[in-house]
Design a protein around this motif. Sequence first.
Motif, PDB file in Angstrom:
ATOM      1  N   VAL A 195      21.632  36.987 -12.829  1.00  0.00           N
ATOM      2  CA  VAL A 195      21.434  37.351 -14.652  1.00  0.00           C
ATOM      3  C   VAL A 195      21.935  39.216 -13.773  1.00  0.00           C
ATOM      4  O   VAL A 195      22.360  39.659 -14.587  1.00  0.00           O
ATOM      5  N   LEU A 214      24.366  41.683 -14.356  1.00  0.00           N
ATOM      6  CA  LEU A 214      25.165  42.646 -15.151  1.00  0.00           C
ATOM      7  C   LEU A 214      25.686  43.791 -14.581  1.00  0.00           C
ATOM      8  O   LEU A 214      25.978  44.998 -14.896  1.00  0.00           O
ATOM      9  N   ASN A 235      27.925  43.458 -19.977  1.00  0.00           N
ATOM     10  CA  ASN A 235      26.845  43.600 -19.942  1.00  0.00           C
ATOM     11  C   ASN A 235      25.895  43.188 -21.000  1.00  0.00           C
ATOM     12  O   ASN A 235      24.460  42.321 -20.705  1.00  0.00           O
ATOM     13  N   LEU A 236      26.912  42.560 -21.945  1.00  0.00           N
ATOM     14  CA  LEU A 236      26.139  41.853 -23.239  1.00  0.00           C
ATOM     15  C   LEU A 236      26.276  40.349 -22.332  1.00  0.00           C
ATOM     16  O   LEU A 236      25.520  39.589 -22.977  1.00  0.00           O
ATOM     17  N   GLY A 242      25.129  39.453 -19.059  1.00  0.00           N
ATOM     18  CA  GLY A 242      24.066  39.907 -18.636  1.00  0.00           C
ATOM     19  C   GLY A 242      22.409  39.386 -19.923  1.00  0.00           C
ATOM     20  O   GLY A 242      21.817  38.746 -19.313  1.00  0.00           O
ATOM     21  N   ASP A 243      22.706  40.220 -20.437  1.00  0.00           N
ATOM     22  CA  ASP A 243      22.161  40.403 -21.446  1.00  0.00           C
ATOM     23  C   ASP A 243      21.602  38.871 -22.627  1.00  0.00           C
ATOM     24  O   ASP A 243      20.673  38.402 -22.064  1.00  0.00           O
ATOM     25  N   GLY A 244      23.012  38.645 -22.182  1.00  0.00           N
ATOM     26  CA  GLY A 244      22.943  37.132 -23.088  1.00  0.00           C
ATOM     27  C   GLY A 244      21.783  35.919 -21.992  1.00  0.00           C
ATOM     28  O   GLY A 244      21.610  35.248 -23.048  1.00  0.00           O
ATOM     29  N   LYS A 304      19.998  36.381 -19.546  1.00  0.00           N
ATOM     30  CA  LYS A 304      18.333  36.920 -19.484  1.00  0.00           C
ATOM     31  C   LYS A 304      18.135  36.327 -20.620  1.00  0.00           C
ATOM     32  O   LYS A 304      16.979  35.283 -20.825  1.00  0.00           O
ATOM     33  N   ASP A 305      18.332  36.626 -21.765  1.00  0.00           N
ATOM     34  CA  ASP A 305      17.468  35.717 -23.389  1.00  0.00           C
ATOM     35  C   ASP A 305      17.886  34.256 -23.564  1.00  0.00           C
ATOM     36  O   ASP A 305      16.702  33.401 -23.596  1.00  0.00           O
ATOM     37  N   ASP A 307      15.217  32.901 -21.703  1.00  0.00           N
ATOM     38  CA  ASP A 307      13.847  33.665 -21.740  1.00  0.00           C
ATOM     39  C   ASP A 307      13.160  31.590 -22.342  1.00  0.00           C
ATOM     40  O   ASP A 307      13.611  31.472 -23.422  1.00  0.00           O
TER      41      ASP A 307
END
Length: 302
Positions: free
Chosen positions: A220, A224, A283-284, A286-288, A290-291, A294
């Motif tokens: 992750v 990012l 960045n998207l 990395g966020d994806g 991470k999500d 989850d």
Amino acid sequence: MSAAPVQSQATIAVQPQRAAARGVRRVASACVLHPLVVGSAAVLVLLFAAGLLAPWLGLQSPTEINFADKLQPPSAAHWFGTGVLGHDLFAQVIYGARTSLLIGVGVVTISTFIGVPMGLVAGYAGGWLDSLLMRVSDVFLAFPPMLLPILMVALLGPGLENAMAAVAVSWFPWYARIARAAALGVKNENFITSARAFGAGHARILTRHVLPNCLTPIIVQASLDFGYAILATASLSFIGLGAQPPTLEWGLMIASGRSVFLEYWWTATFPGLAIFVTVLAANLLGDGVKDALDPKFTGRGS
């Protein structure tokens, strides 16, 4: 009667590898099903492919000087217009993707290879070695994010390799902290004790048992940092401390067009948009990721 405890300890000892394999499969399946990961990854793959295949795409020469066509606006002949020396900006942006994307991969790789082993050793060993290694990383964290790279490149001399190394050295403490936290969390677990009982050395325990537990946050963090590495190195190139001519790099392209930007907007706009799209996609991604990792998203908490 004595075989049961041995078998039980052996089972405990191989649990981390099995858990790591399951974790990798879970991560892959979750990421593939996440639309944000798929979309942003597609953009990055397209940029990588365009940069790698640039010589076979039939583009105009990115280094050919043609004063007769200098500072031409975007048109059918020159999709992104031309620069101050008549270079085709579309060709330069595509070829520049090679350099800029290599920067992102290189900086993240160097930071990981420095920080992760340091963090694993610090967390696993503890004591004075932990304090020493973490104080060393704190020295690098004490500097503002861009000040240390600027100082290092100013000392080493301008150049793309020096700029990449400077950015990587300023970022490795984050990976060290991630790896240290993972090592602290598992070094007293039963499977680590079982591995020691079976005669596993410290190096094997770190690589086979501790490292798999910090792969997810490292992935992750790396996803990012990829875009920020491109942006930071482009900033160094913009002020003359990064890539030098004739290297094709997006930050250097913006610097070469800034003197005429107010009158010829396309000279710096399209390289800047390339940086913007790449950083946004990274960045998207990395966020994806991470999500996707989850449990609320995956529906599998174990």
